[in-house]
Write an enzyme that holds these catalytic residues in place. Sequence first.
Site, PDB file in Angstrom:
ATOM      1  N   GLU A  27       0.817  -1.213   0.000  1.00  0.00           N
ATOM      2  CA  GLU A  27       0.000   0.000   0.000  1.00  0.00           C
ATOM      3  C   GLU A  27       0.850   1.261   0.000  1.00  0.00           C
ATOM      4  O   GLU A  27       1.930   1.296   0.587  1.00  0.00           O
ATOM      5  CB  GLU A  27      -0.872   0.025   1.261  1.00  0.00           C
ATOM      6  CG  GLU A  27      -1.916  -1.057   1.268  1.00  0.00           C
ATOM      7  CD  GLU A  27      -2.643  -1.156   2.614  1.00  0.00           C
ATOM      8  OE1 GLU A  27      -2.866  -0.116   3.251  1.00  0.00           O
ATOM      9  OE2 GLU A  27      -2.972  -2.289   3.002  1.00  0.00           O
ATOM     10  N   CYS A  37       3.247   8.237   1.399  1.00  0.00           N
ATOM     11  CA  CYS A  37       3.664   7.285   2.427  1.00  0.00           C
ATOM     12  C   CYS A  37       3.884   5.959   1.716  1.00  0.00           C
ATOM     13  O   CYS A  37       2.969   5.448   1.063  1.00  0.00           O
ATOM     14  CB  CYS A  37       2.546   7.184   3.467  1.00  0.00           C
ATOM     15  SG  CYS A  37       2.849   5.904   4.697  1.00  0.00           S
ATOM     16  N   CYS A  70       5.374  -7.617   7.594  1.00  0.00           N
ATOM     17  CA  CYS A  70       6.335  -7.121   8.581  1.00  0.00           C
ATOM     18  C   CYS A  70       6.514  -8.202   9.638  1.00  0.00           C
ATOM     19  O   CYS A  70       5.578  -8.938   9.948  1.00  0.00           O
ATOM     20  CB  CYS A  70       5.776  -5.843   9.223  1.00  0.00           C
ATOM     21  SG  CYS A  70       6.889  -5.094  10.436  1.00  0.00           S
ATOM     22  N   CYS A  88       4.144  -5.738  16.242  1.00  0.00           N
ATOM     23  CA  CYS A  88       3.461  -4.765  17.110  1.00  0.00           C
ATOM     24  C   CYS A  88       1.983  -5.145  17.225  1.00  0.00           C
ATOM     25  O   CYS A  88       1.317  -5.443  16.226  1.00  0.00           O
ATOM     26  CB  CYS A  88       3.601  -3.351  16.553  1.00  0.00           C
ATOM     27  SG  CYS A  88       5.321  -2.809  16.469  1.00  0.00           S
ATOM     28  N   CYS A 132      -0.931  -3.307  15.125  1.00  0.00           N
ATOM     29  CA  CYS A 132      -0.658  -2.962  13.725  1.00  0.00           C
ATOM     30  C   CYS A 132      -1.150  -4.046  12.765  1.00  0.00           C
ATOM     31  O   CYS A 132      -0.879  -5.229  12.951  1.00  0.00           O
ATOM     32  CB  CYS A 132       0.836  -2.734  13.551  1.00  0.00           C
ATOM     33  SG  CYS A 132       1.291  -2.305  11.870  1.00  0.00           S
ATOM     34  N   CYS A 142      -2.215   2.241   7.283  1.00  0.00           N
ATOM     35  CA  CYS A 142      -1.657   1.170   6.452  1.00  0.00           C
ATOM     36  C   CYS A 142      -1.950  -0.258   6.866  1.00  0.00           C
ATOM     37  O   CYS A 142      -2.210  -0.549   8.002  1.00  0.00           O
ATOM     38  CB  CYS A 142      -0.171   1.370   6.361  1.00  0.00           C
ATOM     39  SG  CYS A 142       0.202   2.073   4.791  1.00  0.00           S
TER      40      CYS A 142
END
Length: 357
Positions: A98, A111, A118, A122, A125, A347
């Site tokens: 994205e 961005c 990832c 976290c 997220c 995101c």
Amino acid sequence: MQPEIKDTQKSDLLSLLPDELEALVISLGEPKYRAKQLFAPMHDGIAPDDITNIGKALKAKLDGVAYYSLPTVRRKLVSSLDGTVKYLFALDDGNAVESVVMKYKHGNTICISSQVGCRMGCAFCASTIGGKVRDLRPSEMLGQIIAAEKDTGERISNVVMMGIGEPLDNYQNVIKFLKLVNCEDGLNIGYRHISLSTCGLAERIDDLARENFPITLSISLHASDDVTRSSIMPVNKKYNIDRLLTACKNYYAATGRRISFEYTLIAGKNDSKSAATALADLLNSKLRSRTDTMPIHVNLIPVNPVTETEFSSSDKKAISEFAATLEKKGVRATVRRTLGADINASCGQLRRENEKI
Ligand code: SAH
């Protein structure tokens, strides 16, 4: 020219720095100036095959040893509130990332993502839920900007690396991307117009300080004590707050660049008045002394609820009180303005939605 990414023998043209492109062109028996004729249009989104002042012979030679590919728009959402554009870009292996283009008075900001997924974990997220699939190549980070400029028809003058992925977990490719995006013959975006956000890989922050690019570093802090931070950010178990802030202090000493801290406000978790006091005390005691007034800026971000997580955002009153407590203690704080609220512009969520289709 068709992208043939499976053939790892081939060079990824958009990932090459000017001197590397020169070396490639020379290795094909062509004069050095051909590299310049290729570099600028390629960074403008034109494939080598479509560059008019390059002959067929060179195009055929290039085709044999290299490929050029740009992300393509898989989905696009435009905010009717503020014109923010959110892209789901397809990469040449079918993965998707994205990017978000935000329109400000001082110019357009994009961005961008740095990884597919990832692995930082976290808790709040969306990008990390399925883990990391792979790193993005420099060309794929650059390509998000080029493809967005092509699609919007507008110049993008600022870049924030705050999309999917942890940029410092893809260190070498990110460094190369930064050099490429800054090239005069390419996108020519100044380092001062680039921000990189990290969850706190302290050793890589030390490395970045040595590169001495005048970019802005943003630290995703989100808590001021190790117990709370470790409970929402596993990276804190490896690099605790003290180690992270030492890296920040050294980064500032080496580059003179202001550091900003991101603090996502989660109701009942890290948004109390005492948490605000503790945050200000931590930053003041660790980063400032009587002789050194390092500029510190805290961005307060009301947490964006993610379908798969149970976190909810603090209410308006708690947010403004938190900001006021920081300011009273000499720490500048702003509450992040929400752009693209109607298109879920933060995101990770569009990519996940797409995976479920
Ligand atoms: N990995 C980098 C950059 C990507 S995240 C980093 O951690 O900084 C960009 C910012 O969005 C980070 O500050 C991150 O903590 C924050 N963020 C992630 N999920 C969020 C959510 N659901 N609501 C609000 N902010 C979020």
